[in-house]
Scaffold this motif. Structure first.
Motif, PDB file in Angstrom:
ATOM      1  N   MET A 235      28.744  33.834  66.425  1.00 42.22           N
ATOM      2  CA  MET A 235      29.681  34.798  65.847  1.00 42.22           C
ATOM      3  C   MET A 235      29.040  35.465  64.635  1.00 42.22           C
ATOM      4  O   MET A 235      28.379  34.820  63.833  1.00 42.22           O
ATOM      5  CB  MET A 235      30.971  34.109  65.404  1.00 42.22           C
ATOM      6  N   VAL A 236      29.240  36.745  64.517  1.00 43.72           N
ATOM      7  CA  VAL A 236      28.689  37.494  63.391  1.00 43.72           C
ATOM      8  C   VAL A 236      29.845  38.124  62.629  1.00 43.72           C
ATOM      9  O   VAL A 236      30.662  38.836  63.199  1.00 43.72           O
ATOM     10  CB  VAL A 236      27.719  38.592  63.884  1.00 43.72           C
ATOM     11  N   MET A 237      29.898  37.833  61.348  1.00 42.40           N
ATOM     12  CA  MET A 237      30.933  38.426  60.511  1.00 42.40           C
ATOM     13  C   MET A 237      30.490  39.839  60.134  1.00 42.40           C
ATOM     14  O   MET A 237      29.309  40.076  59.888  1.00 42.40           O
ATOM     15  CB  MET A 237      31.138  37.595  59.241  1.00 42.40           C
ATOM     16  N   PRO A 238      31.418  40.779  60.075  1.00 46.51           N
ATOM     17  CA  PRO A 238      31.037  42.140  59.681  1.00 46.51           C
ATOM     18  C   PRO A 238      30.557  42.164  58.231  1.00 46.51           C
ATOM     19  O   PRO A 238      31.046  41.406  57.396  1.00 46.51           O
ATOM     20  CB  PRO A 238      32.331  42.933  59.846  1.00 46.51           C
ATOM     21  N   ARG A 239      29.577  42.998  57.961  1.00 40.99           N
ATOM     22  CA  ARG A 239      29.060  43.120  56.596  1.00 40.99           C
ATOM     23  C   ARG A 239      30.032  43.909  55.738  1.00 40.99           C
ATOM     24  O   ARG A 239      30.664  44.841  56.203  1.00 40.99           O
ATOM     25  CB  ARG A 239      27.710  43.816  56.599  1.00 40.99           C
ATOM     26  N   GLN A 240      30.110  43.515  54.496  1.00 43.09           N
ATOM     27  CA  GLN A 240      30.960  44.201  53.539  1.00 43.09           C
ATOM     28  C   GLN A 240      30.079  45.063  52.638  1.00 43.09           C
ATOM     29  O   GLN A 240      28.997  44.635  52.235  1.00 43.09           O
ATOM     30  CB  GLN A 240      31.730  43.187  52.687  1.00 43.09           C
TER      31      GLN A 240
ATOM     32  N   PRO B 166      45.175  33.007  63.201  1.00 45.49           N
ATOM     33  CA  PRO B 166      45.074  31.585  63.525  1.00 45.49           C
ATOM     34  C   PRO B 166      44.737  31.397  65.008  1.00 45.49           C
ATOM     35  O   PRO B 166      45.185  32.149  65.862  1.00 45.49           O
ATOM     36  CB  PRO B 166      46.466  31.038  63.220  1.00 45.49           C
ATOM     37  N   ILE B 167      43.924  30.398  65.294  1.00 47.90           N
ATOM     38  CA  ILE B 167      43.535  30.096  66.669  1.00 47.90           C
ATOM     39  C   ILE B 167      44.118  28.732  67.027  1.00 47.90           C
ATOM     40  O   ILE B 167      43.924  27.766  66.288  1.00 47.90           O
ATOM     41  CB  ILE B 167      42.001  30.043  66.809  1.00 47.90           C
ATOM     42  N   PRO B 168      44.834  28.643  68.151  1.00 45.74           N
ATOM     43  CA  PRO B 168      45.339  27.332  68.562  1.00 45.74           C
ATOM     44  C   PRO B 168      44.185  26.340  68.727  1.00 45.74           C
ATOM     45  O   PRO B 168      43.084  26.713  69.125  1.00 45.74           O
ATOM     46  CB  PRO B 168      46.013  27.607  69.906  1.00 45.74           C
ATOM     47  N   VAL B 169      44.429  25.078  68.427  1.00 45.95           N
ATOM     48  CA  VAL B 169      43.389  24.055  68.430  1.00 45.95           C
ATOM     49  C   VAL B 169      42.635  24.003  69.753  1.00 45.95           C
ATOM     50  O   VAL B 169      41.416  23.898  69.773  1.00 45.95           O
ATOM     51  CB  VAL B 169      43.993  22.669  68.096  1.00 45.95           C
ATOM     52  N   GLN B 170      43.320  24.110  70.865  1.00 49.58           N
ATOM     53  CA  GLN B 170      42.647  24.012  72.157  1.00 49.58           C
ATOM     54  C   GLN B 170      41.713  25.197  72.413  1.00 49.58           C
ATOM     55  O   GLN B 170      40.896  25.144  73.307  1.00 49.58           O
ATOM     56  CB  GLN B 170      43.654  23.856  73.307  1.00 49.58           C
ATOM     57  N   GLN B 171      41.793  26.263  71.617  1.00 50.08           N
ATOM     58  CA  GLN B 171      40.947  27.425  71.824  1.00 50.08           C
ATOM     59  C   GLN B 171      39.850  27.559  70.762  1.00 50.08           C
ATOM     60  O   GLN B 171      39.179  28.567  70.702  1.00 50.08           O
ATOM     61  CB  GLN B 171      41.797  28.698  71.820  1.00 50.08           C
ATOM     62  N   LEU B 172      39.669  26.553  69.939  1.00 57.93           N
ATOM     63  CA  LEU B 172      38.637  26.635  68.916  1.00 57.93           C
ATOM     64  C   LEU B 172      37.264  26.766  69.567  1.00 57.93           C
ATOM     65  O   LEU B 172      36.971  26.098  70.557  1.00 57.93           O
ATOM     66  CB  LEU B 172      38.664  25.399  68.016  1.00 57.93           C
ATOM     67  N   PRO B 173      36.415  27.633  69.025  1.00 55.54           N
ATOM     68  CA  PRO B 173      35.084  27.808  69.612  1.00 55.54           C
ATOM     69  C   PRO B 173      34.208  26.583  69.378  1.00 55.54           C
ATOM     70  O   PRO B 173      34.378  25.855  68.402  1.00 55.54           O
ATOM     71  CB  PRO B 173      34.528  29.022  68.871  1.00 55.54           C
ATOM     72  N   THR B 174      33.259  26.388  70.282  1.00 59.06           N
ATOM     73  CA  THR B 174      32.305  25.292  70.129  1.00 59.06           C
ATOM     74  C   THR B 174      31.361  25.621  68.972  1.00 59.06           C
ATOM     75  O   THR B 174      31.313  26.758  68.493  1.00 59.06           O
ATOM     76  CB  THR B 174      31.473  25.111  71.407  1.00 59.06           C
TER      77      THR B 174
END
Length: 66
Positions: free
Chosen positions: A21-26, A6-14
């Motif tokens: 952001m790149v998700m790792p491939r499965q 979980p990411i605190p609200v004030q640290q959410l990325p723009t």
């Protein structure tokens, strides 16, 4: 397995940061024949084996498969 913290609200990325952001491939966990029809048509031969034609079951697009 990839887990997210979980990411605190004030640290959410723009929105721009989210797009970067790149998700790792499965790895694929189902047989290739679930998604493609593999023909016996040999497109080429090489030192490491043959290349055959396959067709996507969902789109009909043809590909080379080694």
């Amino acid at each position: 397995m990839y887990t997210m913290k979980p990411i605190p609200v004030q640290q959410l990325p723009t929105q721009q940061q989210q797009q970067q952001m790149v998700m790792p491939r499965q790895p694929k966990m189902t047989p290739i024949t679930d998604d493609y029809d593999i023909s016996n048509t040999v497109l080429g031969l090489g030192i490491n084996g043959k290349v055959v034609q396959c067709t996507s079951k969902s789109t009909g697009q043809k590909y080379a498969l080694k």
